[in-house]
Write a protein that holds these residues in place. Structure first.
Motif, mmCIF file in Angstrom:
data_model
loop_
_atom_site.group_PDB
_atom_site.id
_atom_site.type_symbol
_atom_site.label_atom_id
_atom_site.label_comp_id
_atom_site.label_asym_id
_atom_site.label_seq_id
_atom_site.Cartn_x
_atom_site.Cartn_y
_atom_site.Cartn_z
ATOM 1 N N LEU A 1 0.819 -1.213 0.000
ATOM 2 C CA LEU A 1 0.000 0.000 0.000
ATOM 3 C C LEU A 1 0.859 1.272 0.000
ATOM 4 N N MET A 2 0.520 2.202 -0.898
ATOM 5 C CA MET A 2 1.201 3.507 -0.897
ATOM 6 C C MET A 2 0.482 4.422 0.090
ATOM 7 N N ARG A 3 1.160 4.758 1.168
ATOM 8 C CA ARG A 3 0.521 5.612 2.188
ATOM 9 C C ARG A 3 0.676 7.083 1.858
ATOM 10 N N GLY A 4 1.634 7.405 0.997
ATOM 11 C CA GLY A 4 1.820 8.804 0.623
ATOM 12 C C GLY A 4 2.947 8.949 -0.374
ATOM 13 N N ALA A 5 2.876 10.020 -1.163
ATOM 14 C CA ALA A 5 3.941 10.342 -2.119
ATOM 15 C C ALA A 5 3.964 11.850 -2.284
ATOM 16 N N SER A 6 5.163 12.427 -2.285
ATOM 17 C CA SER A 6 5.262 13.887 -2.405
ATOM 18 C C SER A 6 6.471 14.279 -3.239
ATOM 19 N N VAL A 7 6.358 15.403 -3.922
ATOM 20 C CA VAL A 7 7.498 16.045 -4.575
ATOM 21 C C VAL A 7 7.455 17.515 -4.167
ATOM 22 N N ALA B 1 5.503 16.727 4.174
ATOM 23 C CA ALA B 1 4.273 16.504 3.402
ATOM 24 C C ALA B 1 3.905 15.020 3.361
ATOM 25 N N VAL B 2 4.893 14.155 3.165
ATOM 26 C CA VAL B 2 4.567 12.733 3.033
ATOM 27 C C VAL B 2 4.165 12.121 4.384
ATOM 28 N N TYR B 3 4.777 12.588 5.475
ATOM 29 C CA TYR B 3 4.350 12.097 6.797
ATOM 30 C C TYR B 3 2.907 12.507 7.070
ATOM 31 N N GLU B 4 2.556 13.723 6.660
ATOM 32 C CA GLU B 4 1.178 14.184 6.871
ATOM 33 C C GLU B 4 0.186 13.357 6.066
ATOM 34 N N MET B 5 0.544 13.057 4.809
ATOM 35 C CA MET B 5 -0.345 12.227 3.982
ATOM 36 C C MET B 5 -0.555 10.862 4.619
ATOM 37 N N ALA B 6 0.539 10.295 5.129
ATOM 38 C CA ALA B 6 0.471 8.942 5.683
ATOM 39 C C ALA B 6 -0.109 8.925 7.092
ATOM 40 N N GLY B 7 -0.112 10.091 7.734
ATOM 41 C CA GLY B 7 -0.612 10.167 9.100
ATOM 42 C C GLY B 7 0.267 9.450 10.105
ATOM 43 N N ILE B 8 1.561 9.415 9.817
ATOM 44 C CA ILE B 8 2.493 8.777 10.756
ATOM 45 C C ILE B 8 3.723 9.662 10.941
#
Lengths: 148, 381
Positions: free
Chosen positions: B225-231, B261-268
Motif C-alpha cells: 500500500l502507498m501511504r503517501g507520495a510527495s514532490v 508533506a509525506v508524513y502528513e499524507m500517511a498520518g504517521i
C-alpha cells in the motif's frame, strides 16, 4: 607562473567577465545586485531583462569563511577553461565567504590548496590571475584569501 | 479518493551494460508486469522518464501500441519520483484503475558535464571551475561536520555499509565489500569526500505497476500500500548545487518540506518507519538526509552510524540495497529503485539482504538538482 605576476601587472589584465568587480584606486570591489522589492542581495549582479529588478551594490571586501573544499581533479572542458590536462592539473580550493548582512559569495580561494582553512576564519577579496588554457593568456578574476 | 497499491516491481540491474537505456527500461517494465501477473495491453497509463537516454514513450512500439495514455516525465533527479507521483494520483483520483511507471538511464562515465547557460548561469562561473556538483557536496558536508561534529570516519562507515549491502544485492553495481581503510585512504575528490564516498553515474531501469484495490483483487495480486507520495522544490535560503551566491538569511531544504508533506499524507511520524532508502549521492548526503527526513536530530548521526544502527539488522536500516553508492545513479531510474527495494523488503522477498523482523513501513527519499526531493511511504499489506 601566476605568482610571477606582481600586483600591478594583475591590475592590467583583462577581467574574465565584465561587471563582476570594479577597481577603486587599484582596490577590487565585487559588484552585487540588490533586489529593488525585497532588498535581498545576490552575486553576481543579474544581467539582461532581470537586471531591471536590481540595483548594483558594492560588496564588502572582507568576510568569514562559510564552507570550503578542494577541487582535486581537473574539471571537464567545457565549461572549464583553465590550463593543462588531467596529468598536470593543479588543485585549487574553493569556498563560500559570508559578507555580513549582504550575501554569501562562492569563490576560488587563493594560495596553496592544502593551507589550513577553517570555517569562520577571516577572508579578504583579492584579484587573481587566471590562465585561459584555450587562449594561452592570463585574465584576472576575483578570489578570496585568508587575512594574514 | 481511494487507496493505491504497488502490485508489481521490476528492475534491470544497475551498472554498466551493452544495452541501450531504453532496452534497460523495457527489461524493467517486463519484469514488473511479470511480477504483477498483468499484461502491457491492460495498462491504462504510463508515466516514464530518463534524463540522458531519450524519451520513455519510445518503448511503445517495443512493448505494444496499446493506445494508452503515455506521458514522458522530465524532472531532473526526481524524474522517477515524479513519474510515481503522477501514477499515484491517477489511481487515487479514481480516473484510472491500473498503470505503469518506469524510469531508465544511461550516462557517460565520470562527473556530469555542466553547461552554465542551461542552468541560467553566467559563462565565467563554469570557465573558472566553480560549476561542479562534487564541490557542492563537499562544501555542504564540510559545513555540516563542523556545525554538528560528524567525523571523517563516520563518512567512511556510510560507504562501508553501502558496499556491504551492495554485495548482497543482485541489482547492485558494486558487488564487493570495501574495507574502511581503503575507503578512507582512496583518492580525495572534494574534501572531505574520497573517491569511494561518491556514487557514479550509471545505467539501469526500474518499473512499478500501480493499481486500485479492486483491480489488485481481480488479478489475485499481492500489493504493497502507498501511504503517501510527495514532490517538493527548494524553499528560499536552501543551499543547492550551482549557486554563485547564497542568501545570508538561511532557510530549510526541499527534503525537509517533501518529508513533512509525506508524513502528513500517511498520518504517521518518522519514529514509526522500519526501513528507509534515502538519497546518498555521497556519504555526507546520507548523513544529512537522516536528519532532514526526521530520523534523528542534527549530530546524532555520529553515534547512530558508529553503533551500526543503520545497518541491515540495526534499529533503522538505511539503503539496504547499497543505495546510490553501490548501485550508481542512473538519474531516471534511481528514485524508482528505492521504491522497488522497499516493495521487495516489505514483501519479505529480499533474500540475503532481507531486513529481519517483518518490516511494515518503508520510506524513500530521492533528492537532486536543481533542488527538489520526492518521498514515499509504503506499508506492507
Amino acid at each position: 607562473m601566476a605568482e610571477l605576476l606582481d600586483k600591478e601587472e594583475i591590475l592590467k589584465l583583462e577581467p574574465l567577465a565584465e561587471g563582476l568587480f570594479r577597481l577603486d584606486n587599484g582596490v577590487p570591489v565585487l559588484l552585487g545586485g540588490k533586489n529593488k522589492e525585497t532588498g535581498k542581495i545576490v552575486f553576481p549582479m543579474p544581467s539582461g531583462a532581470e537586471a531591471e529588478r536590481f540595483d548594483v551594490v558594492p560588496l564588502k571586501r572582507t568576510g568569514k569563511l562559510w564552507s570550503w573544499t578542494v577541487q582535486r581533479f581537473r574539471p571537464k572542458t567545457p565549461p572549464y577553461r583553465g590550463p593543462g590536462d588531467d596529468k598536470n592539473f593543479q588543485p585549487y580550493a574553493v569556498g563560500y565567504v559570508e559578507l555580513e548582512d549582504q550575501v554569501i559569495v562562492e569563490t576560488r580561494i587563493m594560495g596553496d590548496p592544502d593551507q589550513t582553512l577553517k570555517i569562520g576564519m577571516e577572508m579578504e577579496l583579492a584579484l587573481e590571475p587566471f590562465e585561459l588554457g584555450d587562449e594561452d593568456k592570463y585574465v584576472s578574476t576575483f578570489a578570496f584569501k585568508p587575512v594574514a | 479518493m481511494r487507496d493505491v497499491y504497488i502490485i508489481g516491481a521490476g528492475i534491470h540491474p544497475f551498472g554498466r551494460h551493452d544495452l541501450s537505456g531504453l532496452e534497460q527500461g523495457v527489461a524493467a517494465a517486463r519484469d514488473a508486469l511479470k511480477d504483477a501477473g498483468a499484461d502491457w495491453q491492460d495498462m491504462q497509463f504510463a508515466f516514464g522518464g530518463s534524463l540522458a537516454a531519450g524519451n520513455a514513450d519510445a518503448m511503445l512500439p517495443i512493448m505494444g501500441l496499446s493506445t494508452m495514455q503515455f506521458i514522458n516525465v522530465a524532472n531532473g533527479c526526481a524524474t522517477g519520483g515524479s513519474a510515481l507521483l503522477s501514477g499515484y494520483w491517477s489511481i487515487k483520483s479514481e480516473e484510472f484503475d491500473m498503470g505503469i511507471v518506469v524510469g531508465f538511464d544511461k550516462h557517460p562515465r565520470g562527473a556530469f558535464n555542466a553547461d552554465p547557460k542551461a542552468s541560467g548561469l553566467p559563462q565565467w562561473y563554469g570557465d573558472q571551475g566553480l560549476m561542479l556538483t562534487t564541490q557542492f557536496f563537499g562544501m555542504k558536508i564540510q559545513r555540516y561536520k563542523e556545525l554538528y561534529g560528524i567525523s571523517d570516519e563516520t563518512l567512511g562507515k556510510v560507504a562501508e555499509k553501502a558496499f556491504q549491502n551492495g554485495s548482497l544485492t543482485p541489482h547492485a553495481w558494486r558487488r564487493e565489500p570495501v574495507d574502511l581503510d581503503t575507503i578512507m585512504n582512496s583518492q580525495m575528490v572534494s574534501d572531505p569526500l574520497t573517491k569511494f564516498m561518491f556514487c557514479s553515474p550509471a545505467e539501469g531501469g526500474a518499473a512499478l505497476i500501480l493499481a486500485s484495490e479492486e483491480k489488485m483483487k481481480q488479478l489475485g495480486a499481492k500489493g504493497v500500500l502507498m501511504r503517501g507520495a510527495s514532490v517538493r522544490t527548494r524553499p528560499q535560503g536552501s543551499f543547492e548545487v550551482f549557486s554563485p551566491s547564497l542568501d545570508v538569511e538561511r532557510g530549510g531544504t526541499p527534503t525537509e518540506v517533501a518529508s513533512k508533506a509525506v508524513y502528513e499524507m500517511a498520518g504517521i511520524g518518522p519514529e514509526e518507519i522500519d526501513i528507509a532508502q534515502i538519497q546518498d549521492t555521497e556519504s555526507g548526503a546520507e548523513i544529512m538526509h537522516m536528519s532532514e527526513n526526521g530520523f534523528c536530530a542534527d549530530g546524532d548521526q555520529e553515534k547512530l552510524i558508529q553503533d551500526g544502527d543503520t545497518k541491515i539488522g540495526g534499529k533503522l536500516p538505511i539503503n539496504t540495497d547499497g543505495g546510490c553508492l553501490a548501485c550508481g545513479e542512473p538519474i531516471g531510474a534511481s528514485g524508482l529503485r528505492q521504491v522497488y527495494e522497499n516493495v521487495i523488503q516489505l514483501r519479505g522477498d529480499a533474500g540475503d539482504r532481507q531486513v529481519p523482523g517483518n518490516p511494515r513501513l518503508g520510506y524513500t527519499q530521492v533528492y537532486g538538482a536543481p533542488g527538489l526531493s520526492a518521498c514515499t511511504i509504503l506499508s506492507a499489506a
